[in-house]
Design a protein around this motif. Structure first.
Motif, PDB file in Angstrom:
ATOM      1  N   GLU A  19     -18.089 143.031  45.146  1.00  0.00           N
ATOM      2  CA  GLU A  19     -17.916 142.003  46.167  1.00  0.00           C
ATOM      3  C   GLU A  19     -17.289 142.607  47.420  1.00  0.00           C
ATOM      4  O   GLU A  19     -17.662 142.268  48.544  1.00  0.00           O
ATOM      5  CB  GLU A  19     -17.032 140.877  45.635  1.00  0.00           C
ATOM      6  N   GLN A  20     -16.369 143.534  47.242  1.00  0.00           N
ATOM      7  CA  GLN A  20     -15.729 144.191  48.382  1.00  0.00           C
ATOM      8  C   GLN A  20     -16.735 144.983  49.205  1.00  0.00           C
ATOM      9  O   GLN A  20     -16.640 145.041  50.427  1.00  0.00           O
ATOM     10  CB  GLN A  20     -14.594 145.094  47.899  1.00  0.00           C
ATOM     11  N   VAL A  21     -17.712 145.601  48.542  1.00  0.00           N
ATOM     12  CA  VAL A  21     -18.760 146.338  49.265  1.00  0.00           C
ATOM     13  C   VAL A  21     -19.512 145.391  50.194  1.00  0.00           C
ATOM     14  O   VAL A  21     -19.723 145.697  51.370  1.00  0.00           O
ATOM     15  CB  VAL A  21     -19.744 147.017  48.283  1.00  0.00           C
ATOM     16  N   PHE A  22     -19.909 144.231  49.671  1.00  0.00           N
ATOM     17  CA  PHE A  22     -20.650 143.277  50.495  1.00  0.00           C
ATOM     18  C   PHE A  22     -19.783 142.720  51.617  1.00  0.00           C
ATOM     19  O   PHE A  22     -20.251 142.545  52.740  1.00  0.00           O
ATOM     20  CB  PHE A  22     -21.202 142.142  49.633  1.00  0.00           C
ATOM     21  N   ARG A  23     -18.524 142.447  51.323  1.00  0.00           N
ATOM     22  CA  ARG A  23     -17.630 141.926  52.367  1.00  0.00           C
ATOM     23  C   ARG A  23     -17.393 142.970  53.465  1.00  0.00           C
ATOM     24  O   ARG A  23     -17.387 142.651  54.646  1.00  0.00           O
ATOM     25  CB  ARG A  23     -16.317 141.464  51.763  1.00  0.00           C
ATOM     26  N   THR A  24     -17.213 144.217  53.061  1.00  0.00           N
ATOM     27  CA  THR A  24     -17.046 145.295  54.045  1.00  0.00           C
ATOM     28  C   THR A  24     -18.293 145.434  54.887  1.00  0.00           C
ATOM     29  O   THR A  24     -18.224 145.566  56.119  1.00  0.00           O
ATOM     30  CB  THR A  24     -16.739 146.626  53.324  1.00  0.00           C
ATOM     31  N   SER A  25     -19.439 145.393  54.255  1.00  0.00           N
ATOM     32  CA  SER A  25     -20.695 145.507  54.978  1.00  0.00           C
ATOM     33  C   SER A  25     -20.860 144.362  55.976  1.00  0.00           C
ATOM     34  O   SER A  25     -21.223 144.583  57.132  1.00  0.00           O
ATOM     35  CB  SER A  25     -21.860 145.522  53.984  1.00  0.00           C
ATOM     36  N   LEU A  26     -20.578 143.143  55.540  1.00  0.00           N
ATOM     37  CA  LEU A  26     -20.702 141.994  56.434  1.00  0.00           C
ATOM     38  C   LEU A  26     -19.734 142.102  57.604  1.00  0.00           C
ATOM     39  O   LEU A  26     -20.105 141.866  58.761  1.00  0.00           O
ATOM     40  CB  LEU A  26     -20.464 140.697  55.665  1.00  0.00           C
ATOM     41  N   ARG A  27     -18.503 142.491  57.317  1.00  0.00           N
ATOM     42  CA  ARG A  27     -17.491 142.610  58.377  1.00  0.00           C
ATOM     43  C   ARG A  27     -17.900 143.661  59.406  1.00  0.00           C
ATOM     44  O   ARG A  27     -17.827 143.423  60.611  1.00  0.00           O
ATOM     45  CB  ARG A  27     -16.134 142.946  57.762  1.00  0.00           C
ATOM     46  N   THR A  28     -18.356 144.826  58.950  1.00  0.00           N
ATOM     47  CA  THR A  28     -18.726 145.881  59.900  1.00  0.00           C
ATOM     48  C   THR A  28     -19.975 145.519  60.694  1.00  0.00           C
ATOM     49  O   THR A  28     -20.073 145.844  61.880  1.00  0.00           O
ATOM     50  CB  THR A  28     -18.913 147.232  59.185  1.00  0.00           C
ATOM     51  N   VAL A  29     -20.910 144.812  60.061  1.00  0.00           N
ATOM     52  CA  VAL A  29     -22.108 144.376  60.793  1.00  0.00           C
ATOM     53  C   VAL A  29     -21.729 143.361  61.868  1.00  0.00           C
ATOM     54  O   VAL A  29     -22.243 143.418  62.995  1.00  0.00           O
ATOM     55  CB  VAL A  29     -23.170 143.815  59.826  1.00  0.00           C
ATOM     56  N   LEU A  30     -20.825 142.444  61.553  1.00  0.00           N
ATOM     57  CA  LEU A  30     -20.391 141.475  62.555  1.00  0.00           C
ATOM     58  C   LEU A  30     -19.667 142.159  63.718  1.00  0.00           C
ATOM     59  O   LEU A  30     -19.853 141.775  64.882  1.00  0.00           O
ATOM     60  CB  LEU A  30     -19.518 140.395  61.917  1.00  0.00           C
ATOM     61  N   TRP A  31     -18.846 143.178  63.417  1.00  0.00           N
ATOM     62  CA  TRP A  31     -18.194 143.936  64.493  1.00  0.00           C
ATOM     63  C   TRP A  31     -19.225 144.672  65.343  1.00  0.00           C
ATOM     64  O   TRP A  31     -19.117 144.705  66.572  1.00  0.00           O
ATOM     65  CB  TRP A  31     -17.174 144.929  63.927  1.00  0.00           C
ATOM     66  N   LEU A  32     -20.213 145.276  64.694  1.00  0.00           N
ATOM     67  CA  LEU A  32     -21.279 145.953  65.435  1.00  0.00           C
ATOM     68  C   LEU A  32     -21.988 144.983  66.368  1.00  0.00           C
ATOM     69  O   LEU A  32     -22.192 145.283  67.549  1.00  0.00           O
ATOM     70  CB  LEU A  32     -22.293 146.577  64.468  1.00  0.00           C
ATOM     71  N   LEU A  33     -22.355 143.819  65.852  1.00  0.00           N
ATOM     72  CA  LEU A  33     -23.091 142.858  66.673  1.00  0.00           C
ATOM     73  C   LEU A  33     -22.225 142.259  67.782  1.00  0.00           C
ATOM     74  O   LEU A  33     -22.731 141.957  68.866  1.00  0.00           O
ATOM     75  CB  LEU A  33     -23.702 141.774  65.791  1.00  0.00           C
ATOM     76  N   ALA A  34     -20.931 142.121  67.540  1.00  0.00           N
ATOM     77  CA  ALA A  34     -20.038 141.654  68.610  1.00  0.00           C
ATOM     78  C   ALA A  34     -19.971 142.689  69.728  1.00  0.00           C
ATOM     79  O   ALA A  34     -20.080 142.349  70.916  1.00  0.00           O
ATOM     80  CB  ALA A  34     -18.645 141.389  68.050  1.00  0.00           C
ATOM     81  N   GLY A  35     -19.802 143.962  69.351  1.00  0.00           N
ATOM     82  CA  GLY A  35     -19.799 145.025  70.368  1.00  0.00           C
ATOM     83  C   GLY A  35     -21.139 145.148  71.070  1.00  0.00           C
ATOM     84  O   GLY A  35     -21.200 145.367  72.288  1.00  0.00           O
ATOM     85  N   LEU A  36     -22.204 144.991  70.301  1.00  0.00           N
ATOM     86  CA  LEU A  36     -23.547 145.065  70.888  1.00  0.00           C
ATOM     87  C   LEU A  36     -23.794 143.910  71.848  1.00  0.00           C
ATOM     88  O   LEU A  36     -24.477 144.079  72.862  1.00  0.00           O
ATOM     89  CB  LEU A  36     -24.592 145.076  69.776  1.00  0.00           C
ATOM     90  N   THR A  37     -23.217 142.752  71.545  1.00  0.00           N
ATOM     91  CA  THR A  37     -23.344 141.615  72.468  1.00  0.00           C
ATOM     92  C   THR A  37     -22.687 141.944  73.802  1.00  0.00           C
ATOM     93  O   THR A  37     -23.283 141.749  74.869  1.00  0.00           O
ATOM     94  CB  THR A  37     -22.699 140.348  71.862  1.00  0.00           C
ATOM     95  N   VAL A  38     -21.474 142.471  73.751  1.00  0.00           N
ATOM     96  CA  VAL A  38     -20.756 142.807  74.991  1.00  0.00           C
ATOM     97  C   VAL A  38     -21.502 143.882  75.772  1.00  0.00           C
ATOM     98  O   VAL A  38     -21.773 143.728  76.971  1.00  0.00           O
ATOM     99  CB  VAL A  38     -19.309 143.247  74.663  1.00  0.00           C
ATOM    100  N   LEU A  39     -21.854 144.978  75.078  1.00  0.00           N
ATOM    101  CA  LEU A  39     -22.563 146.057  75.763  1.00  0.00           C
ATOM    102  C   LEU A  39     -23.958 145.646  76.212  1.00  0.00           C
ATOM    103  O   LEU A  39     -24.380 145.952  77.333  1.00  0.00           O
ATOM    104  CB  LEU A  39     -22.669 147.282  74.855  1.00  0.00           C
ATOM    105  N   GLY A  40     -24.685 144.963  75.339  1.00  0.00           N
ATOM    106  CA  GLY A  40     -26.050 144.562  75.667  1.00  0.00           C
ATOM    107  C   GLY A  40     -26.107 143.608  76.841  1.00  0.00           C
ATOM    108  O   GLY A  40     -26.951 143.751  77.726  1.00  0.00           O
ATOM    109  N   VAL A  41     -25.210 142.637  76.839  1.00  0.00           N
ATOM    110  CA  VAL A  41     -25.176 141.685  77.951  1.00  0.00           C
ATOM    111  C   VAL A  41     -24.796 142.399  79.242  1.00  0.00           C
ATOM    112  O   VAL A  41     -25.412 142.193  80.294  1.00  0.00           O
ATOM    113  CB  VAL A  41     -24.222 140.510  77.642  1.00  0.00           C
ATOM    114  N   GLY A  42     -23.777 143.263  79.175  1.00  0.00           N
ATOM    115  CA  GLY A  42     -23.357 143.987  80.380  1.00  0.00           C
ATOM    116  C   GLY A  42     -24.443 144.887  80.923  1.00  0.00           C
ATOM    117  O   GLY A  42     -24.762 144.851  82.125  1.00  0.00           O
TER     118      GLY A  42
END
Length: 167
Positions: A19-42
């Protein structure tokens, strides 16, 4: 008074590290997409104006649908049977492919977004999340087999019981 042992729990025991593997994966993907939103929009705004903004937002949204649904499906079915888990994962895969194809077909002839910005953001989001999933799995310490609980194994061998073991 009897020394009856409780019946074993029929649900499989899962190591919380899975379960920790999936939670870690989800958390890192959400961080990636948040950063990608900021960079992509800019970058999208700088390169293509408001069309770049919309291209980046659509790309991040599609990347979230494409990458996040599998992880969430795995988390939701972690304690299910392998057949149920496979069915849910395949169903979500089919659903997300349909969503991506429908969205892309609906906006294909529109000019309010930048197609190159959408393509780059979607590509970075999907490939980045695949890498982060891979990294979460390879860094995890998940056992290959689950050891039987000691009491259950000893009872099967006749070591623990109400009386002498049958020979």
């Amino acid at each position: 008074m009897s020394d009856a042992t409780p019946a074993p729990d029929p649900t499989p025991a899962h190591d919380t590290s899975v379960e920790q593997v999936f939670r870690t994966s989800l958390r890192t993907v959400l961080w990636l997409l948040a950063g990608l939103t900021v960079l992509g929009v800019g970058i999208g705004l700088a390169v293509a104006g408001s069309a770049g903004l919309w291209g980046a937002l659509i790309g991040v949204g599609l990347a979230l649908v494409f990458s996040g649904t599998t992880i969430v499906a795995m988390l939701r079915t972690l304690r299910s049977s392998p057949a149920a888990m496979a069915g849910v994962v395949m169903g979500t895969w089919l659903a997300k492919v349909v969503v991506v194809v429908v969205v892309l077909a609906l906006i294909k002839d529109q000019d309010f977004y930048s197609k190159p910005v959408l393509a780059v953001v979607l590509l970075v989001g999907v490939l980045g999340s695949a890498y982060l999933d891979y990294r979460a799995v390879t860094r995890a310490h998940v056992p290959y087999v689950e050891a039987a609980p000691a009491k259950a194994a000893e009872q099967r061998e006749g070591i623990i019981g109400d009386g002498p073991a049958d020979s």
